[in-house]
Design a protein around this motif. Structure first.
Motif, short mmCIF file in Angstrom:
data_model
loop_
_atom_site.label_atom_id
_atom_site.label_comp_id
_atom_site.label_asym_id
_atom_site.label_seq_id
_atom_site.Cartn_x
_atom_site.Cartn_y
_atom_site.Cartn_z
N SER A 197 -33.85 -16.46 -69.50
CA SER A 197 -33.02 -17.59 -69.13
C SER A 197 -33.66 -18.35 -67.95
O SER A 197 -33.68 -19.59 -67.92
CB SER A 197 -31.61 -17.12 -68.77
OG SER A 197 -30.83 -18.19 -68.31
N LEU A 198 -34.17 -17.61 -67.00
CA LEU A 198 -34.81 -18.25 -65.84
C LEU A 198 -36.08 -19.00 -66.25
O LEU A 198 -36.40 -20.06 -65.68
CB LEU A 198 -35.13 -17.21 -64.78
CG LEU A 198 -33.93 -16.66 -64.01
CD1 LEU A 198 -34.34 -15.49 -63.13
CD2 LEU A 198 -33.26 -17.74 -63.18
N ASN A 199 -36.82 -18.48 -67.23
CA ASN A 199 -38.01 -19.19 -67.72
C ASN A 199 -37.64 -20.54 -68.33
O ASN A 199 -38.34 -21.54 -68.12
CB ASN A 199 -38.75 -18.34 -68.75
CG ASN A 199 -39.46 -17.16 -68.10
OD1 ASN A 199 -39.75 -17.17 -66.91
ND2 ASN A 199 -39.75 -16.14 -68.90
N VAL A 222 -35.03 -22.30 -67.55
CA VAL A 222 -34.64 -23.18 -66.44
C VAL A 222 -35.87 -23.74 -65.76
O VAL A 222 -35.92 -24.93 -65.41
CB VAL A 222 -33.75 -22.38 -65.44
CG1 VAL A 222 -33.50 -23.19 -64.17
CG2 VAL A 222 -32.43 -21.99 -66.09
N PHE A 223 -36.89 -22.93 -65.58
CA PHE A 223 -38.12 -23.38 -64.91
C PHE A 223 -38.84 -24.44 -65.74
O PHE A 223 -39.33 -25.44 -65.20
CB PHE A 223 -39.03 -22.18 -64.65
CG PHE A 223 -40.18 -22.50 -63.72
CD1 PHE A 223 -41.39 -22.96 -64.23
CD2 PHE A 223 -40.05 -22.35 -62.35
CE1 PHE A 223 -42.45 -23.25 -63.38
CE2 PHE A 223 -41.11 -22.64 -61.51
CZ PHE A 223 -42.30 -23.09 -62.02
N VAL A 259 -33.59 -5.30 -63.71
CA VAL A 259 -32.90 -6.44 -64.29
C VAL A 259 -33.22 -6.51 -65.79
O VAL A 259 -34.37 -6.29 -66.19
CB VAL A 259 -33.33 -7.75 -63.60
CG1 VAL A 259 -32.51 -8.91 -64.13
CG2 VAL A 259 -33.18 -7.64 -62.10
N SER A 260 -32.26 -6.88 -66.55
CA SER A 260 -32.47 -6.98 -68.00
C SER A 260 -33.35 -8.18 -68.31
O SER A 260 -33.42 -9.15 -67.55
CB SER A 260 -31.12 -7.09 -68.71
OG SER A 260 -30.44 -8.25 -68.26
N VAL A 288 -32.12 -12.02 -68.45
CA VAL A 288 -32.06 -12.82 -67.21
C VAL A 288 -33.38 -13.54 -67.01
O VAL A 288 -33.41 -14.73 -66.65
CB VAL A 288 -31.74 -11.90 -66.02
CG1 VAL A 288 -31.82 -12.66 -64.71
CG2 VAL A 288 -30.36 -11.27 -66.19
N LYS A 289 -34.49 -12.82 -67.25
CA LYS A 289 -35.82 -13.44 -67.07
C LYS A 289 -36.04 -14.56 -68.07
O LYS A 289 -36.60 -15.61 -67.73
CB LYS A 289 -36.89 -12.37 -67.19
CG LYS A 289 -38.31 -12.88 -66.91
CD LYS A 289 -38.43 -13.40 -65.49
CE LYS A 289 -39.87 -13.72 -65.13
NZ LYS A 289 -40.39 -14.87 -65.91
#
Lengths: 279, 196
Positions: A62-64, A66-67, A55-56, A59-60
């Motif tokens: 962006s998820l951080n 969100v968290f 996974v690029s 993506v990580k």
């Protein structure tokens, strides 16, 4: 299917057991098909490894974000323990248990103290009665002692001026006096007083005290009973002592204290009638 | 730091989800590292090897997990639950779009065309097989394809596949048998023995 996969990937057709052959024949019918299936599994295995995708990083990231938006204020370097053991405080550390234990111990000590206090220190009423009885017992004992000493010196002895005493006697008997001069005394129920009279003649009479009302529970009762018993014995002796004194002027000391005293043939009433009171 | 890392390594997937729900960033990072690649590969296989769409699906899956961790039943296996959710996401996507059976050739555009002048013979063969497989797999019905790829590419057992898809193991076996036979027959020509 797992068994089929294992057989296809690990064994040759010629090495198959009858059971394994029956499983394989669900997919293949001959040795050639078995070998083709074996090649297919090999290719698929290699394909699964080569198709692994990564996974690029966007993506990580962006998820951080969100968290962090979901859980603000949580530091990343904190670690959450997997399990937290709930500490159970032991019974003796709990405050209510300590308070209850102190109460129980205090109640027990107070109960024991009050119980022992009543044993050693009776109630006021009882103590007053006891005091009275002790007083009377003391008096009785004192008088008993006096009488004891007087009885010891029953025999006549010369009395000098120092030792002479003057009593208001109820009855006296003189050595030189005859029995006819004496006025009769009452019976044993009446108090009989033994007195020391003039210088030459001394006769001692025992005063008997009536034992009337005594509490059975008083500690002085036993001493008083003893005193009464003794006085009864002594009064018995002394009732006849006057007669003995008359008949035995020398005052035989040995005759005192013996329970069985030889009495003369003269009756008591006759002699008592001879004794005249001094007052 | 070693102690902390060791603790997360020893934690199960379910424990990581619980810790993550409590706001533990490290637990989320650990869980993401375990399953992000496998999930992307699954979506790549199921969504016509569309990488952009597949990464979007991976992002959507973990976003849903962050916002609503209570959707995960801690009594179940996280791995099977993850594939179950991913399968439903793909089914929904199939419903939105037409299943293109008549795509150009089913080839993955991201696959580099092997240059015979530079690659060895085995590498050429491997590239050709891959292309043929991608075509053949699209010819299968979704239910057969899903079972086959979950078994051979995601490493799930018959029992785990049955639990993820909520169907019986017997059905899984029959579907798997059919897909295996069909693909083996279709890719027979691309066997190394036949290409020699």
């Amino acid at each position: 299917m797992n068994t089929f996969d294992e057989i296809i990937q690990t064994k040759a057709y010629r090495d198959l057991t009858p059971d394994e052959l029956s499983i394989v024949r669900e997919l293949v019918s001959s040795e050639q098909e078995f070998n083709e299936m074996k090649a297919f599994y090999t290719e698929i295995g290699q394909l699964s490894v080569s198709t692994r995708e990564e996974v690029s990083s966007s993506v990580k990231s962006s998820l951080n974000a969100v968290f962090r938006a979901k859980h603000p204020g949580i530091q990343q370097h904190w670690s959450t323990p997997a399990l937290e053991e709930k500490k159970v405080a032991p019974l003796y550390n709990r405050s209510w248990f300590r308070i209850a234990a102190i109460f129980v111990i205090s109640a027990g000590i107070a109960t024991i103290w009050f119980a022992t206090r009543e044993e050693h220190f009776p109630s006021k009423k009882e103590s007053v009665q006891l005091a009275k009885m002790e007083q009377t017992a003391h008096k009785t004992d004192q008088k008993e002692e006096d009488n004891t000493t007087s009885l010891k010196t029953k025999k006549q002895f010369p009395v000098n001026e120092v030792t002479s005493r003057k009593y208001t006697a109820s009855s006296t008997i003189s050595k030189n006096q005859s029995a006819e001069d004496l006025s009769p005394l009452n019976s044993l129920a009446a108090p009989i007083t033994y007195l020391e009279t003039d210088k030459e003649n001394t006769y001692f009479l025992l005063e008997k005290q009536e034992s009337t009302t005594l509490s059975a529970n008083s500690p002085g009762l036993s001493s008083m009973l003893r005193a009464e018993k003794k006085s009864d014995e002594l009064s018995g002796y002394f009732a006849k002592a006057g007669m003995d004194a008359d008949l035995n002027p020398t005052g035989n000391k040995e005759s005192f204290g013996r329970k069985e005293v030889k009495t003369p043939d003269i009756s008591t009433n006759d002699l008592l009638s001879l004794i005249e009171p001094s007052f | 730091m070693r102690v902390i890392r060791k603790e997360y390594d020893q934690m199960t997937d379910e424990q990581l989800v619980i810790a993550m729900a409590g706001g533990d960033q490290r637990a989320f990072d650990k869980l993401y590292g375990r399953y992000s690649s496998a999930l992307l590969s699954y979506f790549m296989r199921m969504l016509w090897r569309d990488r952009e769409k597949s990464e979007d699906f991976v992002h959507d899956f973990f976003t849903k997990l962050i916002h609503r961790p209570e959707l995960f039943d801690t009594t179940r296996s996280f791995k099977t639950w993850m594939y179950s959710v991913a399968s439903n996401m793909c089914k929904n996507e199939y419903k939105k779009q037409e299943i293109r059976k008549n795509t150009s050739n089913g080839l993955d555009h991201t696959y580099a065309v092997s240059d015979a002048s530079k690659n060895t013979e085995s590498e050429v063969h491997h590239a050709l097989f891959k292309e043929a497989y991608n075509y053949q797999i699209t010819q299968l019905e979704y239910k057969h394809r899903e079972v086959f790829e979950m078994r051979h590419f995601d490493g799930l057992s018959i029992k785990e596949i049955a639990e993820a898809l909520e169907i019986s193991e017997g059905t899984i076996k029959s579907r798997l048998f059919y897909a295996t036979k069909y693909l083996a027959q279709g890719l027979k020509e691309y066997q190394p023995e036949h290409t020699k």
